[in-house]
Design an enzyme around this catalytic site. Structure first.
Site, PDB file in Angstrom:
ATOM      1  N   GLU A   1      -8.816  12.309  31.099  1.00  0.00           N
ATOM      2  CA  GLU A   1      -8.929  11.202  30.146  1.00  0.00           C
ATOM      3  C   GLU A   1      -9.335   9.947  30.915  1.00  0.00           C
ATOM      4  O   GLU A   1      -8.872   9.726  32.047  1.00  0.00           O
ATOM      5  CB  GLU A   1      -7.587  10.986  29.435  1.00  0.00           C
ATOM      6  CG  GLU A   1      -7.433   9.709  28.649  1.00  0.00           C
ATOM      7  CD  GLU A   1      -8.434   9.588  27.514  1.00  0.00           C
ATOM      8  OE1 GLU A   1      -9.017   8.501  27.382  1.00  0.00           O
ATOM      9  OE2 GLU A   1      -8.608  10.574  26.777  1.00  0.00           O
TER      10      GLU A   1
ATOM     11  N   CYS B   1     -13.796  14.766  14.285  1.00  0.00           N
ATOM     12  CA  CYS B   1     -13.580  13.940  13.100  1.00  0.00           C
ATOM     13  C   CYS B   1     -14.908  13.578  12.450  1.00  0.00           C
ATOM     14  O   CYS B   1     -14.948  12.713  11.570  1.00  0.00           O
ATOM     15  CB  CYS B   1     -12.798  12.681  13.452  1.00  0.00           C
ATOM     16  SG  CYS B   1     -13.641  11.594  14.635  1.00  0.00           S
TER      17      CYS B   1
ATOM     18  N   CYS C   1       0.837  -1.200   0.000  1.00  0.00           N
ATOM     19  CA  CYS C   1       0.000   0.000   0.000  1.00  0.00           C
ATOM     20  C   CYS C   1       0.873   1.252   0.000  1.00  0.00           C
ATOM     21  O   CYS C   1       1.847   1.351   0.751  1.00  0.00           O
ATOM     22  CB  CYS C   1      -0.902  -0.011   1.237  1.00  0.00           C
ATOM     23  SG  CYS C   1      -1.865   1.492   1.469  1.00  0.00           S
TER      24      CYS C   1
ATOM     25  N   ASN D   1     -11.872  16.915  22.337  1.00  0.00           N
ATOM     26  CA  ASN D   1     -11.485  16.148  21.157  1.00  0.00           C
ATOM     27  C   ASN D   1     -12.118  14.768  21.279  1.00  0.00           C
ATOM     28  O   ASN D   1     -11.440  13.776  21.556  1.00  0.00           O
ATOM     29  CB  ASN D   1      -9.956  16.053  21.073  1.00  0.00           C
ATOM     30  CG  ASN D   1      -9.486  15.310  19.837  1.00  0.00           C
ATOM     31  OD1 ASN D   1     -10.200  15.210  18.844  1.00  0.00           O
ATOM     32  ND2 ASN D   1      -8.289  14.765  19.891  1.00  0.00           N
TER      33      ASN D   1
ATOM     34  N   GLN E   1      -3.201  10.328  16.315  1.00  0.00           N
ATOM     35  CA  GLN E   1      -3.615  10.585  14.945  1.00  0.00           C
ATOM     36  C   GLN E   1      -2.757   9.792  13.951  1.00  0.00           C
ATOM     37  O   GLN E   1      -1.565   9.578  14.165  1.00  0.00           O
ATOM     38  CB  GLN E   1      -3.499  12.079  14.625  1.00  0.00           C
ATOM     39  CG  GLN E   1      -4.359  12.970  15.500  1.00  0.00           C
ATOM     40  CD  GLN E   1      -5.828  12.917  15.147  1.00  0.00           C
ATOM     41  OE1 GLN E   1      -6.253  12.161  14.280  1.00  0.00           O
ATOM     42  NE2 GLN E   1      -6.631  13.735  15.824  1.00  0.00           N
TER      43      GLN E   1
END
Length: 380
Positions: free
Chosen positions: A267, A339, A88, A313, A212
């Protein structure tokens, strides 16, 4: 970009393959702006941020199929059979070389790929991450611990073929369903985290930490958040306190840390919080001023004094009930990294007292319709 796999019809993951990069960007910008509608005025948008259209992925999430001695690494077809995509063109060069080497090692490892239709076999996935400094994290996802010995025996060969390998682990995913990994992880190396240098900060990824896929664009995203905060600071209105919800390994929080600024990252994943604390220590940040805690992001805003700036986020589903809490909290500014523009639009509608002042599209996933968008909200 051209791809033999796409042209042969064996992989259609890159739905925009063959579309010129500038046309891809324009299309994504139009789509996101359309989904957000009047909530984001045309004057709020900056030019989209982008990086290379090829060789940009720092991760390879490979389904292992085929048979023992002749494995495939890539995806599954409609019948659940392995499709080999080891060449790929989206992988960074070092990651591309690692995929090729590990695919060859699997063929002689004695590990049996998991056969989805038959529900037999052991090795389900191979998950690789490459750091900007060329170090690797290699994760083997097995159905059961029975083949852990074979992975241990393979470790010297992995190190010989890929000397920059830093972390190797085995993840157990015993269930027969489309889940990439399970909760149990065994680290086989002395190092248990992969340093990821982003701008002037070294983040730390443990095996199950989120980061990410595109390091170049992630650096632009974090830098943009820091720049927007700095612009207000120069104008005398910068945030004195920051609450970063869904902080992960601390990307936004650490970029926003600064003199006379109290920063708290929250978190739910303890490993990610531990990683963020490690980065803060390396930066010699005062632990009384820059802190990271394990907690529920959706409930945390109700505790303590109201911060000057809240960063969110969230996953694709958006912030949900947290939107209502932000609306009623009195928070003056919010940075929302999304996103999924559809859930972002829903969340913005639930915060009518906060208007979008600035917005920017970040092309984290070239060749696809996926997007990342950062918006800055200020109270009316």
């Amino acid at each position: 970009m051209r791809c033999d796999y796409f042209d042969a019809g064996v992989c259609r993951s890159c739905a925009l393959m063959g579309v010129p990069p500038e046309q891809q960007l324009a299309g994504k910008q139009a789509t996101v702006a359309g989904l957000l509608g009047a909530r984001v005025p045309a004057t709020a948008w900056s030019e989209p941020y982008h990086g290379p259209e090829v060789a940009f992925r720092n991760k390879a999430k490979l389904v292992v199929g085929g048979s023992k001695g002749s494995p495939t690494v890539g995806i599954l077809d409609a019948g659940g059979r392995g499709v080999d995509l080891r060449r790929c063109g989206l992988y960074e060069p070092g990651l591309h070389a690692a995929v090729l080497s590990l695919a060859d090692l699997l063929a002689t490892s004695g590990l049996t790929p998991y056969d989805v239709p038959a529900r037999q076999g052991e090795l389900k996935h191979l998950l690789l991450t490459l750091s900007p400094d060329g170090e690797l994290m290699v994760r083997f996802v097995l159905r059961s611990p029975g083949q852990l010995r074979r992975v241990r025996e393979l470790l010297p060969q992995v190190r010989a073929a890929l000397p920059t390998t830093r972390v190797v682990s085995v993840n157990l995913q015993p269930e027969h369903k489309a889940v990439l990994e399970g909760p149990e992880e065994t680290v086989l190396t002395q190092a248990d985290s992969l340093p990821m240098r982003v701008n002037d900060i070294r983040l730390h990824l443990r095996p199950q930490s989120f980061f990410q896929t595109n390091t170049h664009v992630a650096a632009g995203l974090y830098a943009q958040a820091r720049d927007w905060a700095a612009q207000d600071e120069r104008a005398g209105g910068g945030p004195g306190s920051v609450l970063d919800l869904y902080c992960g390994v601390g990307g936004f929080a650490l970029h926003l840390a600064g003199p006379d600024r109290d920063v708290l990252g929250v978190e739910s994943a303890p490993e990610a919080v531990s990683s963020a604390r490690t980065s803060a220590q390396e930066l010699a940040l005062d632990p009384a001023v820059v802190r990271f805690e394990v907690g529920d992001a959706t409930a945390y805003l109700q505790e303590g004094p109201t911060p000057d700036l809240v960063v969110v986020n969230p996953p694709r589903r958006g912030v949900g009930p947290l939107a209502g809490r932000l609306e009623s909290s009195g928070v003056r500014r919010v940075l929302y990294s999304s996103c999924n523009a559809r859930t972002l639009a829903t969340d913005l509608a639930a915060m009518p007292s906060l208007r979008v002042r600035r917005a920017r599209l970040f092309d984290m996933f070239p060749q696809t319709h996926h997007h990342e968008v950062l918006v800055e909200l200020v109270r009316r």
